[in-house]
Every structure is written in structure tokens, then in C-alpha cells.
Design a protein around this motif. Sequence first.
Motif, short mmCIF file in Angstrom:
data_model
loop_
_atom_site.label_atom_id
_atom_site.label_comp_id
_atom_site.label_asym_id
_atom_site.label_seq_id
_atom_site.Cartn_x
_atom_site.Cartn_y
_atom_site.Cartn_z
N GLU A 159 61.43 -18.69 -27.80
CA GLU A 159 62.42 -19.48 -27.07
C GLU A 159 62.67 -20.84 -27.70
O GLU A 159 63.80 -21.30 -27.76
CB GLU A 159 62.01 -19.63 -25.61
CG GLU A 159 62.21 -18.38 -24.81
CD GLU A 159 62.07 -18.59 -23.32
OE1 GLU A 159 62.00 -19.75 -22.84
OE2 GLU A 159 62.03 -17.58 -22.60
N PHE A 173 63.88 -9.97 -24.23
CA PHE A 173 64.63 -9.75 -22.99
C PHE A 173 64.57 -8.31 -22.51
O PHE A 173 64.66 -8.06 -21.30
CB PHE A 173 66.06 -10.28 -23.11
CG PHE A 173 66.13 -11.74 -22.77
CD1 PHE A 173 66.34 -12.15 -21.46
CD2 PHE A 173 65.92 -12.70 -23.74
CE1 PHE A 173 66.36 -13.49 -21.13
CE2 PHE A 173 65.93 -14.05 -23.42
CZ PHE A 173 66.15 -14.45 -22.11
N ILE A 222 61.48 -8.55 -20.59
CA ILE A 222 61.70 -9.25 -19.32
C ILE A 222 62.32 -8.30 -18.29
O ILE A 222 61.90 -8.27 -17.13
CB ILE A 222 62.59 -10.50 -19.53
CG1 ILE A 222 61.81 -11.56 -20.31
CG2 ILE A 222 63.09 -11.05 -18.20
CD1 ILE A 222 62.66 -12.72 -20.82
N ILE A 223 63.31 -7.54 -18.72
CA ILE A 223 63.92 -6.57 -17.80
C ILE A 223 62.87 -5.59 -17.31
O ILE A 223 62.76 -5.33 -16.10
CB ILE A 223 65.10 -5.82 -18.48
CG1 ILE A 223 66.28 -6.77 -18.70
CG2 ILE A 223 65.53 -4.62 -17.64
CD1 ILE A 223 67.40 -6.18 -19.55
N GLN A 261 62.50 -7.67 -13.92
CA GLN A 261 63.84 -7.64 -13.32
C GLN A 261 64.32 -6.27 -12.86
O GLN A 261 65.13 -6.20 -11.95
CB GLN A 261 64.86 -8.22 -14.32
CG GLN A 261 64.62 -9.68 -14.62
CD GLN A 261 65.54 -10.21 -15.70
OE1 GLN A 261 66.04 -9.47 -16.54
NE2 GLN A 261 65.76 -11.51 -15.69
N TYR A 290 68.97 -8.08 -13.65
CA TYR A 290 68.96 -8.13 -15.11
C TYR A 290 70.31 -8.41 -15.77
O TYR A 290 70.44 -8.32 -16.99
CB TYR A 290 68.35 -6.85 -15.70
CG TYR A 290 68.94 -5.56 -15.20
CD1 TYR A 290 70.06 -5.01 -15.79
CD2 TYR A 290 68.36 -4.89 -14.13
CE1 TYR A 290 70.59 -3.82 -15.35
CE2 TYR A 290 68.89 -3.69 -13.67
CZ TYR A 290 70.00 -3.16 -14.28
OH TYR A 290 70.53 -2.00 -13.83
N TYR A 319 71.96 -11.24 -16.45
CA TYR A 319 71.85 -12.33 -17.43
C TYR A 319 71.15 -11.84 -18.69
O TYR A 319 71.56 -12.13 -19.81
CB TYR A 319 71.08 -13.49 -16.80
CG TYR A 319 70.71 -14.60 -17.75
CD1 TYR A 319 71.62 -15.60 -18.09
CD2 TYR A 319 69.43 -14.68 -18.29
CE1 TYR A 319 71.28 -16.62 -18.95
CE2 TYR A 319 69.07 -15.70 -19.15
CZ TYR A 319 70.00 -16.67 -19.47
OH TYR A 319 69.64 -17.68 -20.33
N SER A 320 70.10 -11.08 -18.51
CA SER A 320 69.35 -10.56 -19.66
C SER A 320 70.20 -9.65 -20.52
O SER A 320 70.09 -9.66 -21.75
CB SER A 320 68.09 -9.83 -19.18
OG SER A 320 67.20 -10.74 -18.59
N ILE A 355 72.29 -11.81 -22.79
CA ILE A 355 71.48 -12.31 -23.90
C ILE A 355 71.28 -11.21 -24.94
O ILE A 355 71.43 -11.45 -26.15
CB ILE A 355 70.12 -12.84 -23.38
CG1 ILE A 355 70.31 -14.03 -22.45
CG2 ILE A 355 69.19 -13.16 -24.55
CD1 ILE A 355 70.86 -15.27 -23.09
#
Length: 151
Positions: free
Chosen positions: A70, A94, A97-98, A102, A120, A122-123, A126
Motif C-alpha cells: 500500500e 484485493f 481482501i475480498i 468482504q 466488495y 470498491y475492491s 481497484i
Amino acid sequence: MKHLVKILLETNPTIGFVIARSTLGLVMFPHGAQKLLGLFDGNGYSATMDFFTTQMGLPSLVAFTIIIIEFFGSIALILGFISRFWALSFAGMFVGIIYTTQWEHGFFMNWFGNQAGEGYEYSLLIIGLALSILVNGSGKWSMDSLISKKQ
């Protein structure tokens, strides 16, 4: 080795990819600065590592890698330096992250605070920006372009 440098640095010389990498870098920089330096009302490195490892249960190496991607990845994207590598790193992060936080909350972000967590969408944005950079490179006005011209 020269072939690897070509793959990493050669770029599609259009301005659209400058916009993609700059947008991704500028959006992600404050998140990285929060985690590493405590800027933008962030908690800084120690507290972030503690949160990721203790509360989220992530391995230390994964937590450290997230912070590095990041912060340094966003700066590298803004500069257009080894953008394909950093774009792949962001896309992979990401996806993780999902998967880890998410997916269970569905597609939509928690705009009104009525969900247990964030969705998810926003992810996916990205990941889409990152994949565009991964496929096409840094675009014009990038360190990658300058370096590849010298090869």
C-alpha cells in the motif's frame, strides 16, 4: 534478464494508462501512509501490525506485505516505476481482501452503516485498474518508459 526487463518495463505509450496508474496510486497512498506512518489519522506501523496479526489473525509476513504494497506500491505507481509488478501486487492483495473480509457481505459497500461489513464493489474497481496497468504498463510519463528506452 533483458527479456524480463522488457516484460516489466515496456509500456503502451498512451495517456490513459497514466490516468489509471496515477488514480490507483493516489487513492492507495493515504491508506499506506496511515498504516506505515500514522498519517491521515492512521494508527501507524506497530498498531497496524498488531491489528492485522492479533485481531484479524493474519500471518506477520502477510500483514507486513500489505503495508509495504500500500505504501511503496502506491508511490511507485504514481512515479510509474515497475508498475506491472505493483499492479499485480495490488490485484492479488484485493482478491485476498475480498476472500477474507468482504465476500460474506455481498457486492455493495456499507454506505449507510446497515451491514455487518463492507461489500466488495470498491475492491473490484481497484482490481480493474490494476489489471489495466498489468496488461498495458505505465503509459506515458513514467519511469518505466524512460528506463525501457535506455535498454
